[in-house]
Design an enzyme around this catalytic site. Structure first.
Site, short mmCIF file in Angstrom:
data_model
loop_
_atom_site.label_atom_id
_atom_site.label_comp_id
_atom_site.label_asym_id
_atom_site.label_seq_id
_atom_site.Cartn_x
_atom_site.Cartn_y
_atom_site.Cartn_z
N HIS A 135 0.87 -1.18 0.00
CA HIS A 135 0.00 0.00 0.00
C HIS A 135 0.91 1.24 0.00
O HIS A 135 2.03 1.19 0.54
CB HIS A 135 -0.83 -0.05 1.29
CG HIS A 135 -1.87 1.01 1.43
ND1 HIS A 135 -1.57 2.30 1.81
CD2 HIS A 135 -3.22 0.97 1.28
CE1 HIS A 135 -2.69 3.00 1.87
NE2 HIS A 135 -3.71 2.22 1.55
N ASP A 213 3.30 -4.30 7.95
CA ASP A 213 2.09 -3.52 7.83
C ASP A 213 0.91 -4.47 8.04
O ASP A 213 0.55 -5.24 7.13
CB ASP A 213 2.06 -2.86 6.44
CG ASP A 213 0.73 -2.17 6.16
OD1 ASP A 213 -0.16 -2.19 7.03
OD2 ASP A 213 0.59 -1.62 5.05
N GLN A 216 -4.38 -4.89 7.21
CA GLN A 216 -5.44 -5.80 6.74
C GLN A 216 -5.48 -7.09 7.54
O GLN A 216 -6.43 -7.86 7.41
CB GLN A 216 -5.22 -6.14 5.25
CG GLN A 216 -5.37 -4.97 4.31
CD GLN A 216 -6.80 -4.45 4.23
OE1 GLN A 216 -7.75 -5.11 4.64
NE2 GLN A 216 -6.95 -3.23 3.74
N LYS A 239 -10.24 -0.14 10.44
CA LYS A 239 -10.51 -1.38 9.69
C LYS A 239 -10.83 -2.53 10.64
O LYS A 239 -11.27 -3.60 10.22
CB LYS A 239 -9.30 -1.75 8.83
CG LYS A 239 -9.00 -0.75 7.71
CD LYS A 239 -7.87 -1.22 6.86
CE LYS A 239 -7.16 -0.12 6.11
NZ LYS A 239 -7.85 0.38 4.94
N CYS A 379 -4.66 2.48 -3.60
CA CYS A 379 -3.41 3.00 -3.02
C CYS A 379 -2.26 2.01 -3.23
O CYS A 379 -1.45 1.80 -2.32
CB CYS A 379 -3.57 3.31 -1.54
SG CYS A 379 -4.75 4.61 -1.22
#
Ligand SMILES: Cc1ncc(COP(=O)(O)O)c(C=O)c1O
Length: 422
Positions: A135, A213, A216, A239, A379
């Site tokens: 991302h 990261d 998600q 999220k 993104c």
């Protein structure tokens, strides 16, 4: 993986009335032009359960005061609420409160590392290694750092199944110049679940610091930051059923202790003189100014809700639904899904192209049927280039979705093809 029990709250009520998890999310009582909300955009932002909305409102209504400043009882309630939120959030992912830093979002968490660690540790001739599936939040901070420091930014390739190669990672690390390796736990476009523990172990063995990261991953699967071995692990509250305006950075204590602050000002200091200042202890050294107090409380309620559902269950539910979605998408002529073919290898999303219809039109046609999906570059423009497309449509699931949502998407896609005369 525990079996999904008959009376599991994810299972649709046999009478046909949706109950359980979905009923916890008040937004689903809305209708859009007479249609129910079919929300398949949780990878962009999740919907919020009543308990999160209540926790936010209760904090603002009954416990609101600034933190770390007041001696009066109300201020101490606010302190306790903020501390309690940190303890819950840390425990949810197997981290320690002291090394759990609240930020504005995942983007700020990654920037914190790029500025506070990167500026002191990456120099000319060094390399930062990321992957083609990142991302922008995990691309641009490293571009800026590398440009500023005369370092190089290299990318691990994504193969035709949307996977990374550990052999390629080894080869990159063997070059001996990688100071930091940063990669997504779960890709927001391909859905790929990366072998994070293997990757962080390899980075560490090669003397590189790792950043994962987890934006998600945390919302949809059990995550144990310590077991994964990441030096830094970043994620974002909105999220994970929490409010916007709050993100999280977990860091390895030895590294955080040695780092200079990112932002400076109130709250992050121990003392300030006319020309200099000393820094507060962890985690406050990295939380300058009034922090997102109510948002932290809301996120604390969100992770408590997820913990009660059980993250193994959440993962099992979303994996089964993704398998169903892949199966049904395959029925649509001209539709190509990107990313790993098997649902076990991916998180709860599918990005796709539909021959003859631009992804933005796909999303618009879906919207006409009351189905919310995302279209665009998500993104991840470098990845779009690798995939040879400018955009994809993306459907992503959450704890509140069921098969009928996927069916509504498929019906919308089939009807959309007819509108386009396909
Ligand atoms: C993989 C990934 N990383 C980082 C982010 C950035 O999250 P935020 O915008 O909350 O900082 C996102 C959001 O879409 C994401 O999907």
């Amino acid at each position: 993986m525990p079996p999904v029990a008959e009376n599991d709250r994810f299972v649709e009520n046999p009478s046909g009335v949706r109950a359980g998890v979905r009923g916890d999310f008040p937004i689903f009582s809305r209708d859009f032009g007479g249609r129910p909300l079919v929300y398949l955009d949780s990878a962009a932002s999740s919907q919020k359960p009543q308990v999160v909305i209540d926790a936010l409102a209760d904090h603002l209504r009954n416990h609101n005061a600034n933190v770390h400043r007041g001696v009066y009882a109300l201020a101490q309630e606010a302190d306790a609420a903020y501390d309690d939120a940190r303890t819950r959030v840390a425990a949810f992912v197997g981290a320690q409160p002291r090394t759990t830093i609240f930020t504005k979002n995942a983007t700020e968490a990654i920037n914190l590392v790029a500025y506070a660690w990167g500026r002191a540790n990456v120099g000319a001739g060094d390399a930062v290694l990321i992957t083609q599936m990142e991302h922008h939040a995990n691309v641009v901070p490293w571009q800026v750092l590398c440009r500023e420091r005369g370092a190089s930014l290299r990318y691990l390739e994504v193969d035709e199944h949307g996977e990374l190669s550990l052999a390629a990672l080894d080869a990159e690390l063997a070059r001996g110049d990688v100071r930091l390796a940063a990669f997504a736990h779960v890709s927001n476009v391909l859905g790929t679940i990366n072998p994070v523990a293997e990757m962080t172990a390899r980075a560490r063995a090669a003397g590189a610091v790792s950043l994962v990261d987890g934006a998600q991953a945390v919302p949809q699967m059990p995550v144990d930051v310590e077991a994964l071995g990441a030096d830094f692990y970043a994620w974002t509250g909105h999220k994970a059923l929490g409010p916007t305006g709050i993100g999280v950075l977990h860091g390895r204590v030895e590294i955080l202790e040695r780092m200079e602050p990112f932002l400076t000002g109130g709250d992050m200091i121990a003392s300030v003189d006319f020309q200099s200042a000393t820094w507060n202890e962890l985690p406050y050294k990295f939380e300058a100014g009034t922090p997102p107090i109510a948002e932290a409380v809301g996120l604390g309620a969100a992770v408590e809700y997820l913990r009660t559902l059980g993250m193994e269950r959440v993962r099992a539910h979303e994996r089964a639904l993704t398998a169903y979605m892949l199966e049904r998408l395959a029925e649509v002529p001209g539709l190509r899904v990107v990313g790993p073919p098997a649902a076990e290898r991916r998180g709860g999303l599918a990005s796709f192209t539909l021959e003859g219809i631009h992804p933005h039109d796909v999303a618009e046609l879906a919207d006409r049927a009351g189905v919310c999906i995302r279209a665009g570059h998500h993104c991840a423009q470098p990845l779009m280039r690798c995939l040879g497309v400018s955009a994809t449509a993306r459907a992503s699931v959450g704890v509140y979705n069921d098969r009928s949502d996927v069916d509504a998407l498929i019906d919308a896609l089939v009807a959309g093809r007819e509108v386009f005369g396909l």
